[in-house]
Design a protein around this motif. Structure first.
Motif, short mmCIF file in Angstrom:
data_model
loop_
_atom_site.label_atom_id
_atom_site.label_comp_id
_atom_site.label_asym_id
_atom_site.label_seq_id
_atom_site.Cartn_x
_atom_site.Cartn_y
_atom_site.Cartn_z
N ARG A 1 -27.52 5.89 4.63
CA ARG A 1 -27.56 6.90 5.70
C ARG A 1 -26.17 7.20 6.22
O ARG A 1 -25.85 8.36 6.56
N TYR A 2 -25.33 6.18 6.30
CA TYR A 2 -23.96 6.43 6.77
C TYR A 2 -23.26 7.42 5.84
O TYR A 2 -22.62 8.38 6.30
N ILE A 3 -23.38 7.23 4.55
CA ILE A 3 -22.73 8.14 3.60
C ILE A 3 -23.29 9.54 3.74
O ILE A 3 -22.55 10.54 3.72
N ALA A 4 -24.61 9.65 3.90
CA ALA A 4 -25.24 10.98 4.00
C ALA A 4 -24.82 11.71 5.26
O ALA A 4 -24.72 12.95 5.27
N THR A 5 -24.57 10.98 6.35
CA THR A 5 -24.26 11.61 7.62
C THR A 5 -22.76 11.68 7.93
O THR A 5 -22.38 12.25 8.95
N HIS A 6 -21.94 11.09 7.06
CA HIS A 6 -20.49 11.09 7.28
C HIS A 6 -19.76 11.58 6.03
O HIS A 6 -18.71 11.06 5.65
N MET A 7 -20.33 12.61 5.41
CA MET A 7 -19.73 13.12 4.18
C MET A 7 -18.31 13.59 4.40
O MET A 7 -17.42 13.35 3.58
N GLU A 8 -18.08 14.27 5.51
CA GLU A 8 -16.74 14.81 5.77
C GLU A 8 -15.71 13.70 5.93
O GLU A 8 -14.57 13.84 5.47
N THR A 9 -16.10 12.60 6.55
CA THR A 9 -15.17 11.48 6.73
C THR A 9 -14.73 10.93 5.37
O THR A 9 -13.53 10.72 5.13
N LEU A 10 -15.68 10.70 4.47
CA LEU A 10 -15.36 10.16 3.16
C LEU A 10 -14.55 11.16 2.33
O LEU A 10 -13.60 10.79 1.63
N GLU A 11 -14.91 12.43 2.40
CA GLU A 11 -14.17 13.44 1.66
C GLU A 11 -12.73 13.55 2.16
O GLU A 11 -11.80 13.75 1.37
N ARG A 12 -12.55 13.40 3.46
CA ARG A 12 -11.21 13.47 4.03
C ARG A 12 -10.37 12.28 3.56
O ARG A 12 -9.16 12.41 3.31
N ARG A 13 -10.99 11.10 3.44
CA ARG A 13 -10.25 9.93 2.94
C ARG A 13 -9.71 10.20 1.54
O ARG A 13 -8.57 9.84 1.21
N ALA A 14 -10.53 10.83 0.71
CA ALA A 14 -10.07 11.15 -0.65
C ALA A 14 -9.01 12.24 -0.63
O ALA A 14 -7.99 12.14 -1.31
N TYR B 1 0.82 -1.21 0.00
CA TYR B 1 0.00 0.00 0.00
C TYR B 1 0.85 1.26 0.00
O TYR B 1 0.44 2.30 -0.54
N ARG B 2 2.03 1.20 0.59
CA ARG B 2 2.91 2.37 0.54
C ARG B 2 3.31 2.71 -0.89
O ARG B 2 3.48 3.88 -1.24
N SER B 3 3.49 1.67 -1.73
CA SER B 3 3.93 1.90 -3.10
C SER B 3 2.78 1.94 -4.10
O SER B 3 3.00 2.21 -5.29
N ALA B 4 1.55 1.66 -3.65
CA ALA B 4 0.41 1.63 -4.57
C ALA B 4 0.15 3.01 -5.16
O ALA B 4 0.26 4.03 -4.45
N PRO B 5 -0.21 3.08 -6.44
CA PRO B 5 -0.52 4.39 -7.04
C PRO B 5 -1.67 5.07 -6.34
O PRO B 5 -2.72 4.46 -6.10
N ARG B 6 -1.47 6.33 -5.97
CA ARG B 6 -2.54 7.13 -5.37
C ARG B 6 -3.44 7.63 -6.49
O ARG B 6 -2.97 8.03 -7.55
N ILE B 7 -4.75 7.61 -6.24
CA ILE B 7 -5.72 8.00 -7.24
C ILE B 7 -6.35 9.33 -6.84
O ILE B 7 -6.96 9.44 -5.76
N ALA B 8 -6.20 10.31 -7.69
CA ALA B 8 -6.80 11.63 -7.42
C ALA B 8 -8.30 11.56 -7.72
O ALA B 8 -8.71 11.27 -8.85
N ILE B 9 -9.10 11.80 -6.71
CA ILE B 9 -10.56 11.77 -6.86
C ILE B 9 -11.15 12.77 -5.88
O ILE B 9 -10.68 12.89 -4.74
N SER B 10 -12.15 13.49 -6.31
CA SER B 10 -12.78 14.46 -5.42
C SER B 10 -13.63 13.73 -4.39
O SER B 10 -14.07 12.60 -4.60
N GLY B 11 -13.86 14.41 -3.27
CA GLY B 11 -14.70 13.82 -2.25
C GLY B 11 -16.10 13.53 -2.78
O GLY B 11 -16.70 12.50 -2.46
#
Length: 347
Positions: free
Chosen positions: A207-220, A158-168
């Motif tokens: 519902r999880y996605i709707a209520t945790h938008m910031e968490t998912l956006e931060r992962r991206a 995972y350290r060497s895996a290509p990072r993928i640019a994607i918006s939140g």
């Protein structure tokens, strides 16, 4: 590696030899240049695997689905090459070569010989089934150093895996689309008695996605979305020394574009099913994953369980299953797990 066949050769080869003839040839021990006393054969939806004492040969079926296309010799050749390239990242000593299945002018077949390529196979070193992670867990033979070695292997991957640019926003949409696809396909093929469970799981995940938008956006935003393995299950993990992980999902790159925590959640979820939750937790102690919110991990495990339920019930699509209840029960087991995990993801 052999040259890619041109379109004319592909048409000629496809017309000369049908799949049944190829399978019949590859069932014969005399077909293998290194020699074989016997050949064990396994069939999946997408391939045939032929096991000799020392090697495994995978022949892809000429199938086409929404998510893959193996319908021509050239496409299967390309997929074999991609499978070899990707899997050498985590199993460099296993994936050996792409081998042509050829036909002579008289129509006889040879594995790796001269003649017209009528198909292609991935040649792999055969590993002992007793050394898979799932079998080791069942046998109670898994040792702490086995887990540490796997963690080190995956951490480097995972350290060497290509990072993928994607918006939140795009990442959240990708997850929403996946949840909806799971719901539609499960509702289509599962018994009606499972309908309310399917809907509850899908609604809770949405519902999880709707209520945790910031968490998912931060992962991206924090570059946690990578080109990973895509099908990280205990039966694909062979203990060392050195450990090897096979069957990276090669046929659709989009399925490999995922959060590192999502990739590992499948492995953790399956280890829990085998009665070894501590093994799954060990993978989340990698330095890069120490800050992953626990609720996000349980959400990903729920999502992966629903996906596994969908893949189980898809066995009924063909209409040729001897005992549909086997796959219905498996889908129900995964859906029940998905609901349980999702309950832990919500506050």
């Amino acid at each position: 590696m052999a040259d890619r066949p041109n379109h004319t050769t592909e048409q000629l080869g496809s017309g000369l030899v049908d799949l049944a003839t190829k399978v019949a040839f590859l069932r014969q021990p005399s077909s293998y240049p290194e020699g074989a006393a016997a050949v064990d054969v396994k069939e999946t939806h997408m391939s045939w695997v032929f096991l000799t004492e020392r090697y495994a040969y995978k022949l892809k079926k000429p199938v086409r689905h929404d998510f893959l296309d193996f319908s021509t010799v050239a496409l299967r050749h390309n997929s074999c090459e991609e499978e070899l390239r990707l899997n050498r990242q985590l199993a460099p000593n296993v994936y050996l070569a792409v081998v042509p299945l050829t036909a002579t002018p008289r129509g006889s077949l040879q594995l790796g010989g001269p003649g017209i390529p009528v198909d292609w196979l991935v040649k792999m070193r055969r590993l002992p089934e007793s050394r898979t992670l799932d079998n080791a867990i069942r046998a109670g033979s898994l040792l702490p150093h086995d887990v540490r070695d796997l963690v080190d292997l995956l951490d480097g991957f995972y350290r060497s895996a290509p990072r993928i640019a994607i918006s939140g926003e795009d990442y959240r949409r990708k997850m929403r689309d996946g949840i909806e696809n799971n719901r539609v396909e499960l509702a289509r093929y599962c018994p009606s008695s499972m309908g309310s469970l399917i809907q509850r799981v899908s609604d809770a995940q949405a519902r999880y996605i709707a209520t945790h938008m910031e968490t998912l956006e931060r992962r991206a935003a924090e570059e946690n979305i990578v080109e990973g393995h895509g099908d990280l299950r205990p039966e694909h993990v062979f203990l060392g020394p050195p450990p090897q992980i096979i069957d990276c999902l090669e046929f659709n790159r989009d399925f490999r574009i995922l959060d590192v925590a999502d990739d590992l959640a499948l492995l953790a979820m399956e280890c829990e099913q085998l009665g070894a939750p501590e093994v799954g937790r060990a993978f989340f102690r990698m330095p890069a994953l120490l800050d992953t919110p626990p609720a996000l991990i349980t959400f990903y495990k729920s999502y992966r369980a629903a996906l596994r339920a969908k893949l189980a019930i898809w066995h009924l699509k063909d209409g040729h299953v001897a005992d549909p209840s086997v796959w219905e029960n498996r889908a129900l087991r995964y859906l029940t797990l998905a609901e349980y995990e999702q309950d832990g993801a919500m506050p």
